[in-house]
Design a protein around this motif. Structure first.
Motif, mmCIF file in Angstrom:
data_model
loop_
_atom_site.group_PDB
_atom_site.id
_atom_site.type_symbol
_atom_site.label_atom_id
_atom_site.label_comp_id
_atom_site.label_asym_id
_atom_site.label_seq_id
_atom_site.Cartn_x
_atom_site.Cartn_y
_atom_site.Cartn_z
ATOM 1 N N ARG A 9 -35.060 36.158 22.117
ATOM 2 C CA ARG A 9 -34.947 35.650 23.495
ATOM 3 C C ARG A 9 -36.151 34.785 23.867
ATOM 4 O O ARG A 9 -36.000 33.707 24.442
ATOM 5 C CB ARG A 9 -34.797 36.800 24.482
ATOM 6 C CG ARG A 9 -34.619 36.337 25.932
ATOM 7 C CD ARG A 9 -34.591 37.498 26.906
ATOM 8 N NE ARG A 9 -35.675 38.440 26.709
ATOM 9 C CZ ARG A 9 -36.920 38.281 27.176
ATOM 10 N NH1 ARG A 9 -37.232 37.209 27.869
ATOM 11 N NH2 ARG A 9 -37.843 39.184 26.953
ATOM 12 N N GLU A 10 -37.348 35.231 23.546
ATOM 13 C CA GLU A 10 -38.547 34.468 23.902
ATOM 14 C C GLU A 10 -38.564 33.098 23.232
ATOM 15 O O GLU A 10 -38.977 32.109 23.840
ATOM 16 C CB GLU A 10 -39.799 35.247 23.528
ATOM 17 C CG GLU A 10 -40.005 36.485 24.389
ATOM 18 C CD GLU A 10 -41.191 37.316 23.929
ATOM 19 O OE1 GLU A 10 -41.761 37.025 22.844
ATOM 20 O OE2 GLU A 10 -41.538 38.261 24.649
ATOM 21 N N ALA A 11 -38.106 33.014 22.001
ATOM 22 C CA ALA A 11 -38.055 31.729 21.301
ATOM 23 C C ALA A 11 -37.032 30.808 21.946
ATOM 24 O O ALA A 11 -37.268 29.601 22.090
ATOM 25 C CB ALA A 11 -37.721 31.940 19.820
ATOM 26 N N LEU A 12 -35.914 31.365 22.357
ATOM 27 C CA LEU A 12 -34.896 30.569 23.033
ATOM 28 C C LEU A 12 -35.440 30.019 24.344
ATOM 29 O O LEU A 12 -35.244 28.844 24.664
ATOM 30 C CB LEU A 12 -33.637 31.407 23.274
ATOM 31 C CG LEU A 12 -32.466 30.707 23.937
ATOM 32 C CD1 LEU A 12 -31.943 29.572 23.063
ATOM 33 C CD2 LEU A 12 -31.358 31.701 24.238
ATOM 34 N N GLU A 13 -36.176 30.839 25.077
ATOM 35 C CA GLU A 13 -36.773 30.388 26.331
ATOM 36 C C GLU A 13 -37.814 29.300 26.085
ATOM 37 O O GLU A 13 -37.860 28.306 26.814
ATOM 38 C CB GLU A 13 -37.389 31.573 27.079
ATOM 39 C CG GLU A 13 -36.345 32.517 27.644
ATOM 40 C CD GLU A 13 -36.937 33.800 28.218
ATOM 41 O OE1 GLU A 13 -38.173 34.003 28.140
ATOM 42 O OE2 GLU A 13 -36.141 34.614 28.733
ATOM 43 N N ARG A 14 -38.654 29.456 25.043
ATOM 44 C CA ARG A 14 -39.659 28.430 24.709
ATOM 45 C C ARG A 14 -39.001 27.102 24.361
ATOM 46 O O ARG A 14 -39.548 26.039 24.604
ATOM 47 C CB ARG A 14 -40.521 28.884 23.532
ATOM 48 C CG ARG A 14 -41.574 29.878 23.885
ATOM 49 C CD ARG A 14 -42.598 30.041 22.752
ATOM 50 N NE ARG A 14 -42.028 30.232 21.426
ATOM 51 C CZ ARG A 14 -41.744 31.414 20.884
ATOM 52 N NH1 ARG A 14 -41.952 32.527 21.560
ATOM 53 N NH2 ARG A 14 -41.253 31.477 19.668
ATOM 54 N N ALA A 15 -37.813 27.187 23.764
ATOM 55 C CA ALA A 15 -37.091 25.972 23.360
ATOM 56 C C ALA A 15 -36.307 25.356 24.518
ATOM 57 O O ALA A 15 -35.615 24.370 24.324
ATOM 58 C CB ALA A 15 -36.155 26.293 22.205
ATOM 59 N N GLY A 16 -36.376 25.947 25.690
ATOM 60 C CA GLY A 16 -35.685 25.381 26.841
ATOM 61 C C GLY A 16 -34.463 26.174 27.246
ATOM 62 O O GLY A 16 -33.697 25.734 28.096
ATOM 63 N N GLY A 17 -34.228 27.305 26.623
ATOM 64 C CA GLY A 17 -33.093 28.135 27.002
ATOM 65 C C GLY A 17 -31.777 27.564 26.520
ATOM 66 O O GLY A 17 -31.729 26.747 25.608
ATOM 67 N N SER A 18 -30.735 28.007 27.164
ATOM 68 C CA SER A 18 -29.403 27.586 26.740
ATOM 69 C C SER A 18 -28.788 26.593 27.713
ATOM 70 O O SER A 18 -27.609 26.275 27.618
ATOM 71 C CB SER A 18 -28.489 28.817 26.638
ATOM 72 O OG SER A 18 -28.370 29.410 27.911
#
Length: 105
Positions: free
Chosen positions: A90-99
């Protein structure tokens, strides 16, 4: 995704994917033990019809041309994932700008 709260990982999967018992646990263990932000597994693709037997190998071949399996399996800068099964930290997805904009909700 909002309903999931703040889990460590999110599993993005296709509705027609059937998981054998223990598969999701193995994905999580691999992500934790190998310190990966993304773990993906290719589903066994159905090839029971003539069209499937013709299209599926071509799909896998061209995917491998775009994202050579050896290159993306390592910890290098090139990444690829089988869209039907992606476990994402989840944290990596958020760092990448989310979905946002991806259609995932």
């Amino acid at each position: 995704m909002r309903a999931a709260g703040e889990p460590d990982f999110l599993l993005f999967t296709d509705a027609d994917i059937a998981y054998a018992p223990g598969t999701v646990g193995r994905l999580v263990r691999a992500a934790v033990e190998e310190r990966r932000d993304l773990v993906s597994q290719m589903a066994r693709l159905n090839t029971s019809t003539g069209w499937e037997r013709w299209l599926v190998p071509a799909f896998v071949y061209f995917f491998a041309q775009l994202y050579p399996f050896r290159r993306v399996a390592g910890s290098g800068r090139t990444a690829a994932a089988a869209g039907g099964c992606m476990l994402v930290r989840r944290e990596a997805l958020e760092r990448a700008g989310g979905s946002e904009g991806s259609g995932a909700r």
